[in-house]
Design an enzyme around this catalytic site. Structure first.
Site, PDB file in Angstrom:
ATOM      1  N   SER A   1       0.810  -1.217   0.000  1.00  0.00           N
ATOM      2  CA  SER A   1       0.000   0.000   0.000  1.00  0.00           C
ATOM      3  C   SER A   1       0.843   1.267   0.000  1.00  0.00           C
ATOM      4  O   SER A   1       0.424   2.297  -0.538  1.00  0.00           O
ATOM      5  CB  SER A   1      -0.931   0.007   1.220  1.00  0.00           C
ATOM      6  OG  SER A   1      -0.186  -0.142   2.421  1.00  0.00           O
TER       7      SER A   1
ATOM      8  N   ASP B   1      -6.322   7.310   8.418  1.00  0.00           N
ATOM      9  CA  ASP B   1      -6.362   6.062   9.179  1.00  0.00           C
ATOM     10  C   ASP B   1      -5.260   5.975  10.234  1.00  0.00           C
ATOM     11  O   ASP B   1      -5.169   4.986  10.951  1.00  0.00           O
ATOM     12  CB  ASP B   1      -6.282   4.856   8.237  1.00  0.00           C
ATOM     13  CG  ASP B   1      -4.970   4.783   7.465  1.00  0.00           C
ATOM     14  OD1 ASP B   1      -4.117   5.684   7.632  1.00  0.00           O
ATOM     15  OD2 ASP B   1      -4.798   3.823   6.684  1.00  0.00           O
TER      16      ASP B   1
ATOM     17  N   HIS C   1      -1.192   4.928   7.365  1.00  0.00           N
ATOM     18  CA  HIS C   1      -0.505   5.224   6.110  1.00  0.00           C
ATOM     19  C   HIS C   1      -0.117   6.707   6.061  1.00  0.00           C
ATOM     20  O   HIS C   1      -0.750   7.533   6.714  1.00  0.00           O
ATOM     21  CB  HIS C   1      -1.404   4.884   4.916  1.00  0.00           C
ATOM     22  CG  HIS C   1      -1.690   3.422   4.792  1.00  0.00           C
ATOM     23  ND1 HIS C   1      -2.773   2.830   5.409  1.00  0.00           N
ATOM     24  CD2 HIS C   1      -1.028   2.434   4.134  1.00  0.00           C
ATOM     25  CE1 HIS C   1      -2.769   1.530   5.130  1.00  0.00           C
ATOM     26  NE2 HIS C   1      -1.725   1.266   4.369  1.00  0.00           N
TER      27      HIS C   1
END
Length: 350
Positions: free
Chosen positions: A84, A246, A249
């Site tokens: 990610s 979040d 990240h």
């Protein structure tokens, strides 16, 4: 004959042995209880972190396309592989993704068009690199940027196994003539939802994996840049700005700082920077590869690449490695919308 007082009667000796055994059992039981309690704390913290950090929802923006189309010459083909952090999860605009930031930086520095293909997958482990590499090789890339390792730490993949998958990917790309730059495992101890003592273990595991990645990648002919805590004092000081919604990240600013650390190495790997491979280096910036890997894991933003000393690739402690802390090019602390030439032309519409 010895002193009578120094002789231990058989019964007394048996009683002493039993007492020692009982004390040892108590000590062992206490140690086991402490270990169990610690394990329970860590398990509870891991569950709490999973509840706090939301699951991935919408995929990150695609960054595929041609950047700097106004510049002459054949486009440099760059592939972006990994998890990610390579895909750019946490941002909402194409221009904020690592692939777009790297491509924009390359076009501005090299005055060449750059074609980007992103094969990174949110949630990928190092074991997931093989299909990404297979797809990437179909594009005949000039350079590959790989960001991987965080999910291996959270899933407790044995470091040796994770590194083996990464090395296989690097070797396959290098065999095809593609330069490889790996951003090593980030320091998960910087993630706020992870609390001590789990945070301390996460930091240790992250740095161990990053050091192992560095040794293996450089041995396989690649370049590494230690991302550590993603150039961290600012992340610690301004977590609401540097982390995405979040809290796990990076935000757009966080990705921009990471790309600023990666970009000089990508330029050098392409042979367009002041350093070219192999580099006969001054001894002051050189370590054995294991020493360089450990040092890089402790200092985010450090580049490690193979080098030579007195015409030799290896010394008494193994392969020579060059350590560099580069001045950042300033890709942009806050990504801005650049001129039209810096925006990608989508494949099929160019």
């Amino acid at each position: 004959m010895g002193d009578v007082g120094s002789v231990v009667p058989p019964v007394a000796g048996w009683q002493r042995a039993r007492r020692i055994a009982r004390l040892a059992a108590i000590g062992t039981g206490a140690t086991a209880a402490a270990a169990a309690a610690t394990g329970g704390v860590l398990l509870g913290q891991a569950r709490q972190a999973r509840r706090t950090i939301p699951m991935a929802e919408a995929p990150p923006p695609r960054c595929d396309g041609v950047y700097g189309a106004k510049f002459p010459g054949r486009p440099i083909t760059m592939v972006v592989l990994g998890d990610s952090s390579a895909a750019g999860y946490g941002v909402h605009r194409r221009r904020e993704t690592p692939g777009a930031l790297l491509a924009t930086g390359l076009t501005r520095r090299l005055h060449r068009p750059v074609r980007v293909h992103r094969f990174a997958v949110v949630g990928s482990l190092s074991a997931g690199l093989k299909p990404q590499v297979e797809s990437a090789l179909e594009c005949e890339p000039d350079v590959a940027v790989i960001l991987i390792g965080g999910n291996d730490v959270t899933n407790r993949t044995p470091p040796g196994l994770a590194v083996r998958y990464l090395v296989e990917a690097v070797r396959a790309l290098r065999a095809a003539g593609c330069e490889v730059v790996v951003g090593t495992c980030p320091d998960l101890g910087a993630i706020q939802p992870i609390q001590p003592p789990l945070r301390w273990l996460a930091r240790r595991w992250s740095r161990q994996l990053a050091a192992a990645q560095t040794v293996a990648v450089v041995e396989a002919g690649g370049w590494t840049v230690s991302l550590g805590d993603l150039l961290g004092p600012r992340f610690a000081a301004e977590p609401t700005r540097m982390f995405a919604w979040d809290r796990f990240h990076p935000s757009a600013e966080g990705y921009a700082m990471a790309v600023a650390a990666l970009l000089p190495t990508v330029i050098s790997a392409l042979g367009a920077g002041p350093e070219r491979r192999p580099v006969p280096a001054a001894v002051g910036g050189v370590r054995s590869l294991p020493e360089a890997a450990q040092e890089a894991a402790r200092h985010a933003g450090t580049e490690v690449s193979g080098t030579q000393v007195r015409g030799r690739d290896r010394g008494p402690a193994g392969r020579w490695a060059q350590l560099r802390r580069r001045a950042f090019f300033g890709v942009g602390e806050q990504p801005q919308s650049g001129p039209a030439t810096d925006s990608p032309t989508l494949e099929g519409t160019a």
